[in-house]
Design a protein around this motif. Structure first.
Motif, PDB file in Angstrom:
ATOM      1  N   PRO A 129       0.828  -1.210   0.000  1.00  0.00           N
ATOM      2  CA  PRO A 129       0.000   0.000   0.000  1.00  0.00           C
ATOM      3  C   PRO A 129       0.862   1.260   0.000  1.00  0.00           C
ATOM      4  O   PRO A 129       1.949   1.298   0.585  1.00  0.00           O
TER       5      PRO A 129
ATOM      6  N   LEU B 212      -4.096   4.048  -1.574  1.00  0.00           N
ATOM      7  CA  LEU B 212      -5.103   3.991  -0.518  1.00  0.00           C
ATOM      8  C   LEU B 212      -6.178   5.061  -0.665  1.00  0.00           C
ATOM      9  O   LEU B 212      -7.132   5.101   0.106  1.00  0.00           O
TER      10      LEU B 212
ATOM     11  N   THR C 122      -7.073   1.178  -6.591  1.00  0.00           N
ATOM     12  CA  THR C 122      -6.694   1.105  -5.177  1.00  0.00           C
ATOM     13  C   THR C 122      -6.190  -0.283  -4.806  1.00  0.00           C
ATOM     14  O   THR C 122      -6.458  -1.274  -5.501  1.00  0.00           O
TER      15      THR C 122
END
Length: 401
Positions: free
Chosen positions: A41, A46, A55
């Protein structure tokens, strides 16, 4: 199977075709997906607004669903539609195998309609329209012959040649030959979106057999000497939307135009990379996020046919990487002088105002819609089909006089 009787004027007998992906290819895809590593991430991945791309949450969910995706079920659905492969010989003697779906009518006055996809689309875009027509009509009552090819480099058609540049004029010439071979040399209508709209423009401009054109995409720059006072409020909003996409959403096109070889190696080697690259477009270019199955169907087709690298060639011609670039829609050589129809959908990625589109041909038909995006054929199949039917009903009686 119904809708398979070719017209008496056909000059070829195309070979019936069925999609049949080997079991080993399906298992390989699942293994590669299982082993694929998802990037860690980041601040960008995010963000739920997808400002910087897909995402982390979406890519993990899509990866998991693709691992268990039932390709065989979808393959059976594709194979409910008549499909064919047929050789088409170009003017230099090069032979191409062209794949196409078709609903052939038994009505002697049926109107031939050629429907053309773009990128990252395929013939799959038009399955909802084919479903509507096959449910609504019988072979004896269908008012149209519907031909949906895979353009060269896509789906099950041959790729572009390896020894020379290949342009949309070449694609148009091959498709016009295909229509002549199928018995439609006396006239047909062409419909297209995205790259398909640009092929369609060339077809109707350069080939006498193509009698009329309907589009739902017309990417262009401001026409020379255009009077801005002609713009409506909606026109101004349309230009602003197009400018914003060119600024923040068009980097993919420049990469595909300038470094297609590098990108092709990267995407063809990893289904997860392909998922991110194409999945983003299906999310961002539609009015509403499409079902995951719709995205995975298209991704699977690109993966199993190994055509992502061979699908990029149109971008060298359609993307303004050269400051002297003159787009296909702006080029006076391809100004439309035949019946011209257009359907406008509000979430198109590079929309043009009606006042600009009118400079590229005399609009006989124009209709604006309140919903729909770049992939109108599968987002709003009933709406697009209705527009095409209304356009054909309006202009076809005059086309062959």
């Amino acid at each position: 199977m119904s809708f398979t009787r070719l017209p008496a004027t056909a000059k070829t007998a195309p070979t019936p075709f069925k999609v049949a992906v080997p079991d080993a290819a399906i298992q390989e895809l699942r293994t590669l997906l299982k082993l694929a590593r998802v990037a860690p991430p980041t601040y960008e991945s995010l963000r739920s607004d997808r400002k910087f791309g897909v995402t982390t949450e979406w890519i993990k969910s899509a990866k998991a669903e693709w691992e268990s995706f039932d390709w065989r079920k979808f393959e059976r659905h594709i194979n409910t539609f008549p499909q064919y492969l047929t050789p088409v010989i170009d003017t230099d003697g090069t032979s191409f195998n062209l794949h196409f779906l078709a609903l052939f009518s038994e009505k002697p006055d049926a109107v031939p309609i050629l429907m053309l996809h773009g990128w990252p689309g395929s013939f799959l875009e038009f399955l909802p329209i084919l479903s509507l027509l096959s449910a609504r009509y019988t072979p004896a009552t269908l008012p149209y012959h519907i031909i949906v090819p895979s353009i060269p480099g896509y789906g099950f058609s041959s790729p572009a040649p390896l020894d020379r540049e290949f342009q949309l004029q070449d694609v148009a010439r091959l498709l016009n030959t295909l229509m002549a071979q199928l018995g439609f040399a006396d006239g047909y209508v062409v419909q297209g979106g995205d790259i398909g709209s640009q092929i369609a423009r060339i077809l109707v401009s350069e080939h006498a057999s193509c009698k009329a054109i309907h589009m739902n995409f017309c990417y262009m720059t401001k026409p020379a000497d255009f009077d801005a006072s002609r713009l409506s409020e909606r026109d101004s909003a349309t230009i602003a939307r197009s400018d914003e996409f060119a600024r923040s959403g068009a980097s993919y096109a420049f990469e595909q135009a300038t470094r297609p070889a590098t990108l092709g190696f990267a995407l063809a080697s990893s289904p997860l990379a392909l998922l991110a690259w194409i999945g983003e477009k299906f999310l961002d270019w539609t009015d509403e996020d499409p079902p995951m199955a719709t995205i995975l169907e298209s991704l699977s087709l690109y993966w199993f046919t190994d055509t992502i690298a061979t699908s990029f060639y149109p971008y060298r011609q359609t993307t303004p990487v050269d400051p002297n670039h003159v787009g296909i829609s702006n080029n006076p050589a391809w100004r439309i002088t035949k019946p011209f129809g257009f359907s406008s959908f509000p979430r198109e990625i590079l929309p043009s105002p009606r006042a600009w589109i009118e400079t590229t041909g005399t609009l006989a038909f124009y209709r604006e819609h309140d919903t729909g995006g770049h992939f109108a054929a599968f987002e709003r199949p009933e709406v697009l089909l209705k527009d095409v039917e209304d356009f054909v009903a309006q202009v076809w009686p005059e086309c062959n006089k």
